[in-house]
Design an enzyme around this catalytic site. Structure first.
Site, PDB file in Angstrom:
ATOM      1  N   GLU A 154       0.885  -1.172   0.000  1.00 51.02           N
ATOM      2  CA  GLU A 154       0.000   0.000   0.000  1.00 51.02           C
ATOM      3  C   GLU A 154       0.916   1.213   0.000  1.00 51.02           C
ATOM      4  O   GLU A 154       1.583   1.492   0.997  1.00 51.02           O
ATOM      5  CB  GLU A 154      -0.895  -0.027   1.244  1.00 51.02           C
ATOM      6  CG  GLU A 154      -1.756   1.218   1.414  1.00 51.02           C
ATOM      7  CD  GLU A 154      -2.514   1.216   2.742  1.00 51.02           C
ATOM      8  OE1 GLU A 154      -2.903   0.121   3.217  1.00 51.02           O
ATOM      9  OE2 GLU A 154      -2.687   2.296   3.316  1.00 51.02           O
ATOM     10  N   ARG A 186       1.326  10.138   1.029  1.00 51.89           N
ATOM     11  CA  ARG A 186       1.860  11.119   1.985  1.00 51.89           C
ATOM     12  C   ARG A 186       3.077  11.817   1.407  1.00 51.89           C
ATOM     13  O   ARG A 186       3.579  12.784   1.976  1.00 51.89           O
ATOM     14  CB  ARG A 186       2.244  10.411   3.290  1.00 51.89           C
ATOM     15  CG  ARG A 186       1.038   9.965   4.065  1.00 51.89           C
ATOM     16  CD  ARG A 186       1.405   9.126   5.258  1.00 51.89           C
ATOM     17  NE  ARG A 186       0.384   8.123   5.444  1.00 51.89           N
ATOM     18  CZ  ARG A 186       0.396   7.210   6.405  1.00 51.89           C
ATOM     19  NH1 ARG A 186       1.386   7.175   7.270  1.00 51.89           N
ATOM     20  NH2 ARG A 186      -0.569   6.339   6.501  1.00 51.89           N
ATOM     21  N   THR A 245      -3.637   6.488   2.010  1.00 54.50           N
ATOM     22  CA  THR A 245      -3.802   7.893   2.387  1.00 54.50           C
ATOM     23  C   THR A 245      -4.390   8.709   1.237  1.00 54.50           C
ATOM     24  O   THR A 245      -3.962   9.831   0.961  1.00 54.50           O
ATOM     25  CB  THR A 245      -2.469   8.508   2.876  1.00 54.50           C
ATOM     26  OG1 THR A 245      -1.722   7.544   3.619  1.00 54.50           O
ATOM     27  CG2 THR A 245      -2.716   9.703   3.793  1.00 54.50           C
ATOM     28  N   LYS A 277     -11.337  -0.265   5.988  1.00 52.65           N
ATOM     29  CA  LYS A 277     -10.126  -0.211   6.799  1.00 52.65           C
ATOM     30  C   LYS A 277     -10.579   0.110   8.229  1.00 52.65           C
ATOM     31  O   LYS A 277     -11.610   0.766   8.410  1.00 52.65           O
ATOM     32  CB  LYS A 277      -9.229   0.905   6.248  1.00 52.65           C
ATOM     33  CG  LYS A 277      -7.985   1.234   7.036  1.00 52.65           C
ATOM     34  CD  LYS A 277      -7.186   2.293   6.265  1.00 52.65           C
ATOM     35  CE  LYS A 277      -6.132   2.965   7.123  1.00 52.65           C
ATOM     36  NZ  LYS A 277      -4.782   2.772   6.604  1.00 52.65           N
TER      37      LYS A 277
HETATM   38  C1  3PG Z   1      -1.679   3.419   7.868  1.00 49.82           C
HETATM   39  O1  3PG Z   1      -1.681   4.359   7.099  1.00 49.82           O
HETATM   40  O2  3PG Z   1      -2.360   2.422   7.670  1.00 49.82           O
HETATM   41  C2  3PG Z   1      -0.913   3.526   9.110  1.00 49.82           C
HETATM   42  O3  3PG Z   1      -0.232   4.723   9.170  1.00 49.82           O
HETATM   43  C3  3PG Z   1       0.014   2.412   9.372  1.00 49.82           C
HETATM   44  O4  3PG Z   1       0.158   2.448  10.729  1.00 49.82           O
HETATM   45  P1  3PG Z   1       1.497   1.983  11.468  1.00 49.82           P
HETATM   46  O5  3PG Z   1       2.573   2.903  11.004  1.00 49.82           O
HETATM   47  O6  3PG Z   1       1.170   2.117  12.932  1.00 49.82           O
HETATM   48  O7  3PG Z   1       1.750   0.558  11.055  1.00 49.82           O
END
Ligand code: 3PG
Length: 207
Positions: A40, A44, A67, A127
């Site tokens: 994924e 960002r 994101t 999600k």
């Molecule tokens: C996401 O976008 O799914 C999260 O930022 C991932 O979270 P983590 O960095 O705590 O694994």
């Protein structure tokens, strides 16, 4: 295979934040070598579109965009080859643009009201983000009672120590997280660490 079935098959989704799209190809190779042909790639950073394109061009990976906050980002992600689109929250505009493109939307939903809004948009999976601070696996279990059939992909605060709590919940299709792709390792070009962490995660998920 449709993307949700493919995610349910891999059980794990590495969440990727890339500063430099040149890292996408070696990172993809490292994930595949570790046993996870899935990523994924988050919007960002400005490298997201080129990184998705590089990973999707391999032809052997399930590449999603993360994101994703706007319909324009959906367009860019799909044009680059993303086959699923993840958002931190639920945006009707983003979901509908995904549906127009025929790609799987995975919007964040952590309350019963948000889940109902997702169901009204015709979704069968969401999600669950940020998972750890939104009640964790217990909250997903509780939501699964009234919303039978809905699948969850929790991310946020998940790692080797607690991924079993989530994978043990029948409605959890897969868990996502960034722990397999540490930013400092990627920036240093240390893709062996990514392969090692990925292989360890695959082993834990299968155990
Ligand atoms: C996401 O976008 O799914 C999260 O930022 C991932 O979270 P983590 O960095 O705590 O694994």
């Amino acid at each position: 295979m449709d993307p949700l079935a493919a995610l349910a098959d891999t059980r794990l989704v590495p969440v990727v934040v890339l500063d430099d799209a040149a890292h996408a190809a070696p990172l993809a190779a490292a994930l595949v070598a570790g046993g996870l042909p899935v990523a994924e790639v988050t919007f960002r950073t400005g490298a997201a579109v080129d990184a998705i394109e590089a990973m999707a061009a391999r032809g052997d990976m399930l590449v999603g965009a993360g994101t994703v906050l706007t319909p324009a980002q959906v367009d860019a992600a799909v044009a680059a080859g993303a086959s699923y689109v993840v958002s931190p929250g639920l945006s009707r505009a983003v979901v509908e643009r995904c549906q127009e493109h025929g790609v799987l939307p995975l919007p964040g939903a952590v309350t019963a009201t948000e889940v109902q809004a997702a169901l009204e948009l015709g979704l069968t999976a969401v999600k669950f983000f940020p998972a750890a601070t939104s009640g964790g696996a217990a909250a997903i279990k509780a939501l699964s009672a009234p919303f039978a059939g809905l699948r969850f992909v929790p991310t946020g605060g998940i790692g080797p120590d607690n991924l079993h709590e989530y994978l043990g919940v029948p409605s959890v299709a897969a868990v996502g997280g960034s722990w397999m792709v540490p930013g400092d390792a990627v920036r240093a070009g240390d893709f062996e660490t990514v392969t090692r962490l990925t292989a360890e995660a695959v082993r834990l998920a299968g155990a």
